[in-house]
Design a protein around this motif. Structure first.
Motif, PDB file in Angstrom:
ATOM      1  N   VAL A 193      -7.718  -2.944   8.974  1.00  0.00           N
ATOM      2  CA  VAL A 193      -7.077  -4.179   8.529  1.00  0.00           C
ATOM      3  C   VAL A 193      -6.229  -3.881   7.293  1.00  0.00           C
ATOM      4  O   VAL A 193      -6.643  -3.138   6.400  1.00  0.00           O
ATOM      5  N   GLU A 194      -5.040  -4.487   7.222  1.00  0.00           N
ATOM      6  CA  GLU A 194      -4.105  -4.189   6.137  1.00  0.00           C
ATOM      7  C   GLU A 194      -4.697  -4.490   4.768  1.00  0.00           C
ATOM      8  O   GLU A 194      -4.489  -3.733   3.814  1.00  0.00           O
TER       9      GLU A 194
ATOM     10  N   GLY B 232       0.816  -1.208   0.000  1.00  0.00           N
ATOM     11  CA  GLY B 232       0.000   0.000   0.000  1.00  0.00           C
ATOM     12  C   GLY B 232       0.850   1.259   0.000  1.00  0.00           C
ATOM     13  O   GLY B 232       0.555   2.237  -0.708  1.00  0.00           O
ATOM     14  N   SER B 233       1.952   1.261   0.768  1.00  0.00           N
ATOM     15  CA  SER B 233       2.870   2.405   0.755  1.00  0.00           C
ATOM     16  C   SER B 233       3.510   2.579  -0.608  1.00  0.00           C
ATOM     17  O   SER B 233       3.736   3.707  -1.067  1.00  0.00           O
TER      18      SER B 233
ATOM     19  N   TYR C 209      -5.148  -1.788   1.767  1.00  0.00           N
ATOM     20  CA  TYR C 209      -4.501  -2.017   0.481  1.00  0.00           C
ATOM     21  C   TYR C 209      -5.516  -1.983  -0.656  1.00  0.00           C
ATOM     22  O   TYR C 209      -5.253  -1.387  -1.717  1.00  0.00           O
ATOM     23  N   THR C 210      -6.676  -2.611  -0.455  1.00  0.00           N
ATOM     24  CA  THR C 210      -7.701  -2.607  -1.501  1.00  0.00           C
ATOM     25  C   THR C 210      -8.164  -1.185  -1.803  1.00  0.00           C
ATOM     26  O   THR C 210      -8.329  -0.802  -2.971  1.00  0.00           O
ATOM     27  N   TYR C 211      -8.346  -0.396  -0.768  1.00  0.00           N
ATOM     28  CA  TYR C 211      -8.722   1.002  -0.964  1.00  0.00           C
ATOM     29  C   TYR C 211      -7.642   1.744  -1.748  1.00  0.00           C
ATOM     30  O   TYR C 211      -7.940   2.480  -2.711  1.00  0.00           O
ATOM     31  N   ALA C 212      -6.385   1.556  -1.361  1.00  0.00           N
ATOM     32  CA  ALA C 212      -5.288   2.230  -2.060  1.00  0.00           C
ATOM     33  C   ALA C 212      -5.207   1.778  -3.510  1.00  0.00           C
ATOM     34  O   ALA C 212      -4.941   2.583  -4.413  1.00  0.00           O
TER      35      ALA C 212
ATOM     36  N   THR D 222      -3.455   7.431   4.833  1.00  0.00           N
ATOM     37  CA  THR D 222      -4.500   6.430   5.082  1.00  0.00           C
ATOM     38  C   THR D 222      -3.897   5.061   5.346  1.00  0.00           C
ATOM     39  O   THR D 222      -4.335   4.332   6.250  1.00  0.00           O
ATOM     40  N   VAL D 223      -2.874   4.694   4.573  1.00  0.00           N
ATOM     41  CA  VAL D 223      -2.270   3.364   4.711  1.00  0.00           C
ATOM     42  C   VAL D 223      -1.423   3.269   5.967  1.00  0.00           C
ATOM     43  O   VAL D 223      -1.488   2.289   6.718  1.00  0.00           O
TER      44      VAL D 223
END
Length: 756
Positions: free
Chosen positions: A580-581, A457-458, A585-588, A652-653
């Motif tokens: 939750v990671e 995500g980062s 990640y899905t959002y990113a 956010t992440v």
């Protein structure tokens, strides 16, 4: 008198500190102004001398002399090695040099820490200097007064060498006319090596003598480099005495300014640097913006080049080529159709990197017919040599769609590239890497552990920053080291919005992008007017000014402590905060896909072609009536908004934000990601960002404490092994063809990529 008495000691301290910066900056100015090397590892050379001198210091005169000799020699050897390292990049411009030397600085800094430890070393000076003297009723360290005397003598000696000796004449000739120097029997390459060795020796000597003032420790090299860059910008490259005056002024701001105006002192240096660069760009490069297409003042030379252009230009019946080619660095201007490029300060072409690079430089695509071709990601050649430049409203031009889609032989390319269309099979092949990358990104939550998912995500957030750098560097021709400024604006906007209760993701994204766009609109006019290295320095100053604001405006940014503890972001209205990671990640990933899709659509649109036309043939675009400055400003604003989206995603992440997340190092990483992927490849920038995050956080996790070393190796390997980026590895099998000036350049394939 009371005011003078109160600030006498800080004022003398400022002189000593400024003279120390002068000794360092003199070497940096010598390397850049004479050898043409933009050395971002100059602070590391200072650190070599400082660590060596501190290690050998024992409080005796013998220890001081031995440390001075050893530190100077070690830095001199490192400078000579730097000359050998940068020699293969001589024709690739300053962007490759900057990234290579920054990578070498990371490697050297890690090795110094391994040798001498991570703590600041104590420095012992002779007892005679480790005392105080009375200065107008005040006690002042004797060592600093002695250093002032030594620095003044060094300035006088350096000026005498450069202006009164045969060695100095050879150095000046190597900067002004290396061909003439070669006719006198001197080897310009050897002179350049000697210059870089001398620059390293100056930095090493400054490190040994300045260790009691700026002691060796973590962060020393970066601090010295930044201040030296400010001195070089303010003092220029032509006079050691001007550099001396600028260094003393910087020293006074750093010491006396803190006691007089502590609230403004952090901003004064880089604000002055930015102001000087903006003024210099407005008066030193008028030909690019408003001058005639041919900047040469010699009418005979202009006539000769005009006749050569007429002889080389193909007839109108044979085709419609004619867009200006990017000149080959070091050779004559190859833009024979009239796109003359303004020379940068010092007499060399200011657009040899980042803005219309030479053939084969940083992934740029050069058409053998004379059209600099910047490929569109996943689409056709966006800098069409066959069609006339897109006319603005009310103008005239040639519609690329009028060109029949039939291949034409004889020039090593197809009319498909000129018309802006590709065969369906080629377009399908170009879409394959996009689909493969998307499938891999979607599958990551099922393949990785939670920590690795958070790193992914980062990487997406850093990837959007890299894409914004791609838009500016690869498409607009504005190489930037300050894109972390709008990135920081977007990041802190999201953190403060969340803290205020605005936790809906789309709202945070839009408002953060808007804030970053407004910021870019404010600083944009100072950036888009400059070219070449000046753009790099202006954006660096903007980034450092933003960093100073971040550290000072604690009520908004949290200062050096950063921000943490704000509410989690909701993906949509009415949803729960994401913690939750895999959810983060899905959002990113969704935000990144949307942002990249919009970016690609814009770059493939007529607006994108206007932008790449500006990069490849700015003078012709201006002559056709196009408002080039407006195009570049809009591109700067849009790239800033994209960087703001990346900053919002990062917050956010990560769920925290610190100044290190938006500092100079992140700006260098983003530029490296662009070089790794190819300066005109959006997907390549995302891939490069993923590789950097993997190296910095995941690979370095298995070798703790050596992250900078691994990143430095990645910098060096990317510069040497990927001159065209990853996008160049799949460029096709085209053959080299002649450019209008008789040189050879890689031939683009139908996909618009350069063949290796």
């Amino acid at each position: 008198m009371d005011l003078l008495d109160a600030h006498l000691v800080p004022a003398v301290d400022g002189v000593a500190f400024g003279l120390l910066l002068f000794v360092v900056a003199a070497g940096l100015s010598l390397a850049f102004g004479t050898a043409g090397v933009l050395n971002l590892s100059h602070g590391m050379l200072y650190a070599i001398g400082a660590y060596t001198g501190a290690e050998l210091s024992d409080g005796t005169w013998g220890g001081l002399v031995l440390g001075l000799a050893a530190g100077t020699a070690a830095a001199c050897v490192a400078g000579a090695g730097l000359s050998a390292a940068t020699a293969p990049l001589a024709r690739r411009g300053h962007l490759a040099q900057a990234l290579l030397t920054f990578g070498l600085a990371l490697v050297g800094g890690d090795l110094l820490i391994q040798l001498f430890g991570a703590d600041e070393l104590p420095v012992r000076v002779p007892e005679a200097l480790d005392s105080s003297v009375t200065l107008l009723g005040h006690r002042y360290p004797a060592y600093r007064l002695g250093f002032i005397v030594m620095a003044v003598l060094l300035a006088a000696f350096g000026t005498w060498v450069l202006t009164r000796t045969r060695m100095g004449a050879a150095v000046r000739a190597a900067a002004d006319d290396p061909q003439m120097l070669a006719t006198t029997g001197h080897n310009p390459r050897a002179v350049h090596t000697g210059v870089l060795a001398a620059a390293g020796a100056l930095a090493g000597a400054a490190g040994v003598l300045g260790a009691p003032i700026i002691g060796p420790g973590p962060g020393t090299s970066e601090n010295v480099l930044m201040l030296s860059l400010v001195v070089v910008v303010l003092g220029g490259l032509r006079s050691l005495w001007a550099t001396l005056a600028a260094a003393v002024a910087v020293g006074e701001v750093q010491t006396l300014g803190v006691s007089l105006v502590p609230d403004l002192a952090p901003y004064l240096l880089f604000a002055a640097m930015a102001a000087v660069l903006v003024l210099r760009s407005r008066f030193a490069e008028p030909a690019t913006a408003h001058g005639p297409e041919d900047p040469s003042p010699d009418p005979v030379d202009r006539l000769r080049r005009h006749l050569a252009t007429r002889l080389r230009r193909p007839s109108a019946a044979a085709g419609v080529e004619g867009a200006a080619a990017a000149p080959d660095e070091g050779g004559p201007d190859s833009g024979t159709s009239g796109a003359a490029l303004a020379p940068r300060e010092g007499g060399t072409d200011s657009r040899t990197w980042g803005t219309g690079p030479a053939p084969g430089e940083d992934g740029a695509d050069t058409d053998p017919s004379g059209a600099a071709a910047a490929p569109d990601e996943g689409g056709p050649d966006s800098r069409t040599s066959g069609a006339a430049l897109p006319p603005r409203e009310g103008g005239t031009g040639t519609d690329p769609s009028d060109t029949p889609p039939a291949p034409r032989k004889g020039r090593g390319r197809s009319v498909f590239a000129a018309s802006g269309r590709l065969p369906r099979g080629v377009a399908s092949r170009q879409a394959v890497p996009l689909l493969v990358l998307l499938v891999v990104l979607i599958a990551l939550p099922w393949l990785l552990d939670p920590y690795s998912i958070s790193l992914a995500g980062s990487a997406l957030a850093l990837g959007l920053l890299a894409v914004s750098v791609t838009v500016l560097t690869g498409y607009a021709g504005l190489p930037t080291l300050g894109q972390t400024a709008p990135f920081a604006v977007g990041a802190y906007a999201t953190a403060n919005l969340a803290d205020a209760g605005w936790t809906v993701g789309p709202v945070q994204i839009v408002l953060s992008a808007l804030a970053a766009a407004v910021f870019s609109a404010v600083v944009g006019p100072a950036v888009v007017r400059a070219r070449g290295t000046t753009v790099l320095m202006i954006t660096l100053a903007v980034g450092e000014l933003t960093g100073a604001v971040v550290n000072q405006l604690k009520s908004v940014t949290g200062g050096a402590d950063g921000l943490v503890g704000f509410p989690a972001t909701q993906a949509l209205w009415g949803g729960e905060g994401m913690v939750v990671e895999s959810e983060l990640y899905t959002y990113a990933l969704v935000v990144t896909v949307v942002a990249v899709t919009v970016t690609l659509l814009v770059l493939r649109s007529p607006a994108g072609k206007l932008l790449t036309g500006t990069r490849g043939a700015e003078a012709r675009m201006r002559a056709s009536g196009h408002p080039v400055g407006r195009y570049l400003l809009v591109a700067h604003i849009c790239a800033g908004a994209l960087a703001g989206v990346g900053g919002s995603l990062m917050v956010t992440v990560q769920q925290y934000l610190s100044p290190a997340d938006v500092g100079f190092e992140i700006a260098a990483f983003a530029l490296l990601a662009v070089v790794i992927g190819g300066t005109t490849s959006v997907i390549g920038a995302l891939t490069g960002a993923g590789l950097i995050v993997t190296t910095r956080d995941w690979v370095a996790g298995s070798w703790p404490g050596h992250g900078p070393l691994l990143l430095g190796v990645l910098f060096v390997a990317a510069v040497y092994l990927l001159p065209h980026g990853l996008a160049g590895l799949r460029g096709g099998s085209g053959r080299s063809g002649p450019t209008p000036d008789g040189s050879t350049a890689p031939t683009p394939t139908l996909a618009g990529k350069v063949s290796p």
